[in-house]
Design an enzyme around this catalytic site. Structure first.
Site, PDB file in Angstrom:
ATOM      1  N   CYS A 208       7.776   1.685   6.342  1.00 10.96           N
ATOM      2  CA  CYS A 208       6.595   1.724   7.215  1.00 10.96           C
ATOM      3  C   CYS A 208       6.429   3.034   7.964  1.00 10.96           C
ATOM      4  CB  CYS A 208       6.653   0.561   8.196  1.00 10.96           C
ATOM      5  SG  CYS A 208       6.260  -0.979   7.392  1.00 10.96           S
TER       6      CYS A 208
ATOM      7  N   LEU B 253       5.853  -6.497  12.271  1.00  9.65           N
ATOM      8  CA  LEU B 253       7.158  -7.118  12.022  1.00  9.65           C
ATOM      9  C   LEU B 253       8.204  -6.055  11.727  1.00  9.65           C
ATOM     10  CD1 LEU B 253       5.797  -9.785   9.517  1.00  9.65           C
ATOM     11  CD2 LEU B 253       6.233 -10.118  11.965  1.00  9.65           C
TER      12      LEU B 253
ATOM     13  N   LYS C 160      -2.442  -0.145  14.106  1.00  7.15           N
ATOM     14  CA  LYS C 160      -1.159  -0.174  13.390  1.00  7.15           C
ATOM     15  C   LYS C 160      -0.641   1.241  13.135  1.00  7.15           C
ATOM     16  CE  LYS C 160       2.291  -1.543  10.940  1.00  7.15           C
ATOM     17  NZ  LYS C 160       2.349  -2.356   9.766  1.00  7.15           N
TER      18      LYS C 160
ATOM     19  N   GLY D  93      19.667  10.576  15.865  1.00  7.07           N
ATOM     20  CA  GLY D  93      20.534  10.356  14.710  1.00  7.07           C
ATOM     21  C   GLY D  93      19.957  10.964  13.455  1.00  7.07           C
TER      22      GLY D  93
ATOM     23  N   LYS E 122      18.141   0.776   8.053  1.00 11.23           N
ATOM     24  CA  LYS E 122      18.558   0.375   9.400  1.00 11.23           C
ATOM     25  C   LYS E 122      19.400  -0.890   9.246  1.00 11.23           C
ATOM     26  CE  LYS E 122      14.782  -2.599  10.868  1.00 11.23           C
ATOM     27  NZ  LYS E 122      13.767  -2.855  11.878  1.00 11.23           N
TER      28      LYS E 122
ATOM     29  N   THR F 167       0.866  -1.184   0.000  1.00  9.90           N
ATOM     30  CA  THR F 167       0.000   0.000   0.000  1.00  9.90           C
ATOM     31  C   THR F 167       0.906   1.238   0.000  1.00  9.90           C
ATOM     32  OG1 THR F 167      -0.117  -0.127   2.421  1.00  9.90           O
ATOM     33  CG2 THR F 167      -1.947  -1.062   1.197  1.00  9.90           C
TER      34      THR F 167
ATOM     35  N   THR G 118      -0.927  -2.720   5.673  1.00  6.00           N
ATOM     36  CA  THR G 118      -1.287  -1.569   6.504  1.00  6.00           C
ATOM     37  C   THR G 118      -2.249  -0.682   5.730  1.00  6.00           C
ATOM     38  OG1 THR G 118       0.829  -1.691   7.523  1.00  6.00           O
ATOM     39  CG2 THR G 118      -0.342   0.368   7.784  1.00  6.00           C
TER      40      THR G 118
HETATM   41  C1  UDX Z   1       8.419  -0.664  11.760  1.00  8.85           C
HETATM   42  C2  UDX Z   1       7.766  -0.997  13.117  1.00  8.85           C
HETATM   43  O1  UDX Z   1       8.745  -0.964  14.133  1.00  8.85           O
HETATM   44  C3  UDX Z   1       7.103  -2.356  13.045  1.00  8.85           C
HETATM   45  O2  UDX Z   1       6.455  -2.644  14.268  1.00  8.85           O
HETATM   46  C4  UDX Z   1       6.098  -2.270  11.903  1.00  8.85           C
HETATM   47  O3  UDX Z   1       5.243  -3.299  11.803  1.00  8.85           O
HETATM   48  C5  UDX Z   1       6.820  -2.025  10.607  1.00  8.85           C
HETATM   49  O4  UDX Z   1       7.465  -0.757  10.727  1.00  8.85           O
HETATM   50  P1  UDX Z   1      10.670  -1.271  10.512  1.00  8.85           P
HETATM   51  O5  UDX Z   1      10.160  -0.486   9.350  1.00  8.85           O
HETATM   52  O6  UDX Z   1      11.315  -2.586  10.255  1.00  8.85           O
HETATM   53  O7  UDX Z   1       9.488  -1.554  11.551  1.00  8.85           O
HETATM   54  O8  UDX Z   1      11.713  -0.322  11.237  1.00  8.85           O
HETATM   55  P2  UDX Z   1      11.955   0.177  12.730  1.00  8.85           P
HETATM   56  O9  UDX Z   1      12.744  -0.793  13.486  1.00  8.85           O
HETATM   57  O10 UDX Z   1      10.683   0.621  13.333  1.00  8.85           O
HETATM   58  O11 UDX Z   1      12.891   1.445  12.432  1.00  8.85           O
HETATM   59  C6  UDX Z   1      12.394   2.515  11.617  1.00  8.85           C
HETATM   60  C7  UDX Z   1      13.418   3.592  11.468  1.00  8.85           C
HETATM   61  O12 UDX Z   1      13.595   4.306  12.682  1.00  8.85           O
HETATM   62  C8  UDX Z   1      14.820   3.151  11.049  1.00  8.85           C
HETATM   63  O13 UDX Z   1      15.283   4.013  10.034  1.00  8.85           O
HETATM   64  C9  UDX Z   1      15.646   3.287  12.308  1.00  8.85           C
HETATM   65  O14 UDX Z   1      17.002   3.551  12.030  1.00  8.85           O
HETATM   66  C10 UDX Z   1      14.967   4.492  12.951  1.00  8.85           C
HETATM   67  N1  UDX Z   1      15.137   4.555  14.411  1.00  8.85           N
HETATM   68  C11 UDX Z   1      14.654   3.562  15.206  1.00  8.85           C
HETATM   69  C12 UDX Z   1      15.763   5.653  14.975  1.00  8.85           C
HETATM   70  O15 UDX Z   1      16.197   6.580  14.286  1.00  8.85           O
HETATM   71  N2  UDX Z   1      15.876   5.719  16.346  1.00  8.85           N
HETATM   72  C13 UDX Z   1      15.401   4.747  17.162  1.00  8.85           C
HETATM   73  O16 UDX Z   1      15.529   4.884  18.383  1.00  8.85           O
HETATM   74  C14 UDX Z   1      14.783   3.626  16.575  1.00  8.85           C
END
Ligand code: UDX
Length: 450
Positions: free
Chosen positions: A279, A154, A223, A272, A339, A86, A121
């Site tokens: 997402c 996830l 979500k 950072g 990440k 989506t 989502t």
């Molecule tokens: C996210 C949600 O966490 C998950 O529950 C959902 O279902 C899908 O979207 P994801 O996209 O895998 O998961 O990434 P996430 O771990 O949430 O990190 C997102 C971004 O935030 C990354 O770029 C990460 O580097 C950044 N981040 C995360 C920070 O800058 N600081 C933090 O403290 C944590």
């Protein structure tokens, strides 16, 4: 139970293979023929720790199948999990056309009533629309479909573990039969009875997840509300980091103490370059748009988005301050994925940084442990190094854009030797300022005293 997963992207593949891992018969399908061919030949289109093992094992044991004919796959499942993308439209709204396509197909080709589960989502009310489309297209066969919403939480990089050991399972339903079916689907997870592919020596004592039953509308909002809150937390930490920097405080110390309050919690407070990925940014945008369209002013969230977009400017200013002139400087960038532990570069702050530096005329060399292949398709005018040492050679500055463990564990003395100027700008606060200074580096990070 016989399950069909429509959409073999990241969510579909993890969901389908993990459902097979816990004992269900699963058919995964997608209308992308090339992707299906790749999957059938045993290759995965994404890098995700533990996923290849689960796919290989469940296929070998006959519980996971890839079916390129979407209609055949849909006919076979008692329950259909919709895991199609989506993506965001230019307006910020989620593009629901793929869901609409799948719904029409399910309505048209099904010969028995089915439970249709939305995992993608989607904004609130999509479940109701889905039901309407299914009823309209299923009318010729006089079929009644049940719809449920079962959002996924996830995280890329730990998705297999997240599926098997979730914090919670949310099921939005409107009838008892759907609830019963979903409880049955997730029983091995709620009972924590499966052979865990992540913890081969036995799982740590993780409490079994709560299965939360809600209405479909609530499940859809959960979500968006979760991801938007996480995004807000990160933007908050980033603003505090900027202030800490000005006041000579240390963001690590501040957030460590702040996060000890159980009402706040220690996670998602890392300052950072900001949040990226497919997402958080899009869910945040879609939630703001949903609020706007319903007359609710959610500018609180819009501000979180603005703060996030400014992170790259903030960091580039740091680079400029350190280098004086960016044009024609040899800059190495460590990290391209949004990440660590993923090869996903969609909406990656690291990629934004690289593109920004290219536009400023820097001479760039980049390296990422997993995302190079994907980045090659979208980055022009940069050199790709085979490892961190190759990009550090003769560099005027080395930037850390993704917090891979591999970078933490580099031989930094060797890097020091290789660089033309031993200058490191750490956009993810990965390294210790004390250790870097002791190693002879000029080192700058985010929200920590210089
Ligand atoms: C996210 C949600 O966490 C998950 O529950 C959902 O279902 C899908 O979207 P994801 O996209 O895998 O998961 O990434 P996430 O771990 O949430 O990190 C997102 C971004 O935030 C990354 O770029 C990460 O580097 C950044 N981040 C995360 C920070 O800058 N600081 C933090 O403290 C944590």
């Amino acid at each position: 139970m016989k399950l069909t997963v429509v959409g073999c992207g990241y969510v579909g593949l993890v969901t389908g293979s993990c459902l097979a891992e816990i004992g269900h018969d699963v058919i995964c399908t997608d209308n992308d023929a090339a992707k299906m061919q790749m999957l059938e030949s045993g290759k995965l289109p994404i890098f995700e720790p533990d996923l290849d093992g689960v796919v290989e094992k469940t296929r070998r044991e006959g519980r996971l199948k890839f079916e390129p004919k979407v209609a055949d796959a849909v006919q076979a499942g008692e329950a259909i999990l919709i895991c199609v993308g989506t993506p965001p439209l230019p307006s910020g709204d989620a593009d629901l056309s793929a869901i609409d396509d799948v719904a029409r197909l399910i309505g048209t080709v099904s010969r028995q009533p089915k439970l249709v589960i939305e995992k993608s989502t989607v904004p609130a009310q999509t479940g109701q629309e889905l039901k309407r489309v299914l009823t309209i297209y299923g009318r010729k066969n006089n079929l009644e479909f049940r719809v449920a919403s079962n959002p996924e939480f996830l995280r890329e990089g730990t998705a297999v573990g997240d599926f098997l050991h979730p914090d919670r399972i949310v099921v939005g339903v409107e009838d008892e039969k759907s609830e019963k079916q979903l409880r049955e689907i997730y029983k091995p997870v709620t009972d924590q009875k499966f052979n865990c592919p992540v913890h081969l020596k036995g799982c740590p004592p993780i409490p079994p997840p709560e299965l939360i039953v809600t209405t479909i509308n609530s499940a859809e909002i959960i979500k968006h509300a979760s991801n938007s809150f996480l995004a807000m937390k990160i933007s908050y930490a980033n603003m505090v980091a900027d202030l800490a920097e000005k006041l000579g405080a240390n963001i690590d110390e501040v957030m460590h103490a702040v996060g000890r309050d159980p009402r706040i919690g220690p996670n998602f407070l890392n300052a950072g370059l900001g949040f990226g990925g497919f997402c958080l940014p899009k869910d945040l945008q879609a939630f703001v748009r949903l609020a706007e369209r319903n007359g609710v002013d959610f500018s609180l969230l819009r501000q979180a988005e603005i703060v996030n977009k400014q992170r790259i400017d903030q960091f580039v200013e740091k680079v400029r301050r350190a280098l004086w002139v960016i044009r024609e400087k040899h800059i190495g960038v460590l990290g391209l994925a949004f990440k660590p532990n993923t090869d996903d570069i969609r909406f990656s702050p690291a990629m934004d940084l690289v593109n920004r530096l290219i536009s400023e005329g820097a001479s760039l060399r980049v390296y990422d442990p997993e995302a190079m292949e994907r980045a090659r398709h979208s980055l022009k005018n940069v050199q790709f190094g085979a490892n961190a040492y190759e990009i550090a050679k003769d560099a005027d500055a080395l930037l850390i854009a993704t917090e891979w463990d591999e970078f933490r564990n580099l031989d930094w003395d060797r890097i020091h030797e290789l660089m033309s100027r031993p200058l490191v700008l750490d956009g993810r606060n990965l390294l210790s300022p004390g250790a870097m200074k002791a190693a002879g580096f000029e080192y700058y990070s985010m929200g920590r005293p210089e």
